[in-house]
Design a protein around this motif. Structure first.
Motif, PDB file in Angstrom:
ATOM      1  N   LYS A 142       0.372  -0.986  -0.139  1.00  0.00           N
ATOM      2  CA  LYS A 142      -0.071   0.252  -0.371  1.00  0.00           C
ATOM      3  C   LYS A 142       1.308   1.346  -0.010  1.00  0.00           C
ATOM      4  O   LYS A 142       2.009   1.023   0.635  1.00  0.00           O
ATOM      5  N   ASP A 143       0.377   2.560  -0.881  1.00  0.00           N
ATOM      6  CA  ASP A 143       1.384   3.663  -0.775  1.00  0.00           C
ATOM      7  C   ASP A 143       1.392   4.423   0.969  1.00  0.00           C
ATOM      8  O   ASP A 143       1.879   4.898   0.596  1.00  0.00           O
ATOM      9  N   ASN A 144       0.385   5.280   0.993  1.00  0.00           N
ATOM     10  CA  ASN A 144       0.127   5.726   2.285  1.00  0.00           C
ATOM     11  C   ASN A 144      -1.029   5.171   2.655  1.00  0.00           C
ATOM     12  O   ASN A 144      -2.008   4.793   1.892  1.00  0.00           O
ATOM     13  N   VAL A 145      -1.527   5.784   3.940  1.00  0.00           N
ATOM     14  CA  VAL A 145      -2.510   5.246   4.635  1.00  0.00           C
ATOM     15  C   VAL A 145      -2.737   5.950   6.225  1.00  0.00           C
ATOM     16  O   VAL A 145      -1.464   6.441   6.256  1.00  0.00           O
ATOM     17  N   LEU A 146      -4.345   6.957   5.648  1.00  0.00           N
ATOM     18  CA  LEU A 146      -3.937   7.430   6.668  1.00  0.00           C
ATOM     19  C   LEU A 146      -5.046   6.924   7.707  1.00  0.00           C
ATOM     20  O   LEU A 146      -6.052   6.467   7.698  1.00  0.00           O
ATOM     21  N   LEU A 147      -4.592   6.842   9.019  1.00  0.00           N
ATOM     22  CA  LEU A 147      -5.324   5.965  10.619  1.00  0.00           C
ATOM     23  C   LEU A 147      -5.922   7.010  11.476  1.00  0.00           C
ATOM     24  O   LEU A 147      -5.198   7.680  11.662  1.00  0.00           O
ATOM     25  N   GLU A 148      -7.439   7.295  11.663  1.00  0.00           N
ATOM     26  CA  GLU A 148      -7.561   7.618  12.568  1.00  0.00           C
ATOM     27  C   GLU A 148      -7.349   7.188  14.068  1.00  0.00           C
ATOM     28  O   GLU A 148      -7.872   6.258  14.203  1.00  0.00           O
ATOM     29  N   LEU A 149      -7.241   7.362  15.290  1.00  0.00           N
ATOM     30  CA  LEU A 149      -7.377   6.487  16.545  1.00  0.00           C
ATOM     31  C   LEU A 149      -8.136   7.126  17.492  1.00  0.00           C
ATOM     32  O   LEU A 149      -7.848   8.347  18.118  1.00  0.00           O
ATOM     33  N   PHE A 150      -8.515   6.274  17.851  1.00  0.00           N
ATOM     34  CA  PHE A 150      -9.218   6.569  19.335  1.00  0.00           C
ATOM     35  C   PHE A 150      -9.267   5.771  20.515  1.00  0.00           C
ATOM     36  O   PHE A 150      -8.607   5.406  20.548  1.00  0.00           O
ATOM     37  N   PRO A 151      -9.033   6.262  21.925  1.00  0.00           N
ATOM     38  CA  PRO A 151      -8.742   5.333  23.257  1.00  0.00           C
ATOM     39  C   PRO A 151      -9.284   4.363  22.895  1.00  0.00           C
ATOM     40  O   PRO A 151     -10.817   4.261  23.256  1.00  0.00           O
ATOM     41  N   TYR A 152      -8.092   3.703  23.814  1.00  0.00           N
ATOM     42  CA  TYR A 152      -8.986   2.432  24.400  1.00  0.00           C
ATOM     43  C   TYR A 152      -8.783   2.246  26.033  1.00  0.00           C
ATOM     44  O   TYR A 152      -7.511   3.324  26.604  1.00  0.00           O
ATOM     45  N   ASP A 153      -9.098   1.085  26.181  1.00  0.00           N
ATOM     46  CA  ASP A 153      -9.399   0.708  27.855  1.00  0.00           C
ATOM     47  C   ASP A 153      -8.256  -0.133  28.355  1.00  0.00           C
ATOM     48  O   ASP A 153      -9.069  -1.274  27.542  1.00  0.00           O
TER      49      ASP A 153
END
Length: 330
Positions: free
Chosen positions: A175-186
């Motif tokens: 894959k050339d490029n990936v943008l991921l959104e991150l959310f909090p985990y417990d």
């Protein structure tokens, strides 16, 4: 500073984990990667933990909002650094609670030696503040095409963000490029509700769960925003494939959408999460103030637990009165 230096040297030594794994058959339960060459990537972590986006109990001192070092691995499909809805290992527990990576690194080393599922270890410096960025570079190849990493929220009981077993291979190419959104985990190991909660061990241990605007549902929780359907992303990560001549590809692909984005279009809009005023329960009614035989007035009060922000609902009245008659009038 000394701890970070020691950790850095430990990670450098562990980067040799992948040197003997190329000839080993690695079991897989996912799509088979047939890319013939290794691939180099640049990982850029962006902190998006702002007071505007997360106004409730936002940490401003002792310590202020910030991010720990990023610790990650490249690996095969049979290895899991952490998994949603699974129990955290002792290493993940220590990192999620304290940002300490020693036990986690030993677990990674053991996995590399036992089943040779880990190819390389990567790290990036801490982000001193809720916003900011940090980066590192890493390598993947066909039998070890997965990326996992973890970053601890500071301060927090046992909260973290990260990526779990993200496959950078797409059939016969990378894959050339990936943008991921991150959310909090417990991590499920500490029962604190707020960023600055004292240690309160979860007994028995819970599984790793994603924190949402309504879960945990306790109003005291620092991420509890009942008016929101979803929390805004608290961080983002960009994985950028590096060409053989060390030039970085400029085209970004959001894995949640089919359209392509240019570099300028990933700039975030300002997020202002509305925070409603929170008040206490009413106090008991006070004494009736009047002359004997006449009607009087008594009062009750409540106080502000949290002021509103970002156009949230304003605080209601904090004092009420009602008419009353004197008891025990002589």
């Amino acid at each position: 500073k000394e701890t970070q230096t020691t950790l850095y040297h430990l990670i450098v030594m562990m980067l040799t984990l992948g040197q003997g794994t190329h000839s080993m058959p690695v079991p897989t339960d996912g799509p088979v990667c047939t890319a013939s060459e290794t691939a180099q990537y640049k990982l850029t972590f962006f902190g998006k933990w702002t007071r505007a986006a997360f106004p409730k109990q936002y940490p401003v001192y002792r310590p202020p909002a910030q991010w720990s070092n990023l610790i990650g691995v490249t690996h095969s499909s049979d290895y899991h650094m952490w998994q949603r809805n699974a129990f955290a290992s002792n290493g993940v527990r220590e990192f999620a609670e304290k940002g300490e990576a020693w036990t986690l690194m030993k677990e990674v080393e053991a996995a590399g030696e036992r089943i040779q599922s880990v190819y390389g270890v990567l790290s990036a410096p801490a982000v001193v503040g809720g916003t900011g960025q940090t980066n590192t570079e890493f390598e993947v190849y066909a039998k070890h095409s997965y990326l996992s990493f973890i970053v601890h929220l500071v301060p927090s009981p046992d909260w973290f963000v990260g990526v779990e077993s993200f496959d950078l291979c797409d059939g016969d190419h990378w894959k050339d490029n990936v943008l991921l959104e991150l959310f909090p985990y417990d991590a499920g190991t500490d029962s604190g509700f707020t960023f600055s909660s004292p240690n309160f061990e979860t007994m028995p241990q819970d599984k790793i769960t994603q924190i949402t605007s309504s879960s945990p549902s306790h109003p005291a929780n620092s991420f509890y925003y009942p008016r929101l359907k979803h929390l805004p992303p608290i961080a983002k990560v960009m994985l950028t494939k590096i060409r053989k001549n060390n030039q970085i590809i400029s085209l970004l692909v959001d894995p949640t959408q089919s359209n392509q984005l240019t570099g300028n279009e990933i700039e975030d809009t300002v997020i202002n999460t509305p925070l409603d005023c929170e008040v206490s329960v009413w106090s008991p009614w006070g004494l009736c103030k009047s002359k004997c035989g006449d009607s009087g007035v008594q009062h009750r009060t409540r106080y502000v637990i949290m002021h509103s922000a970002n156009s949230g609902l304003a605080c209601p009245l904090l004092e009420e009165e009602r008419k009353c008659l004197q008891d025990n009038c002589l």
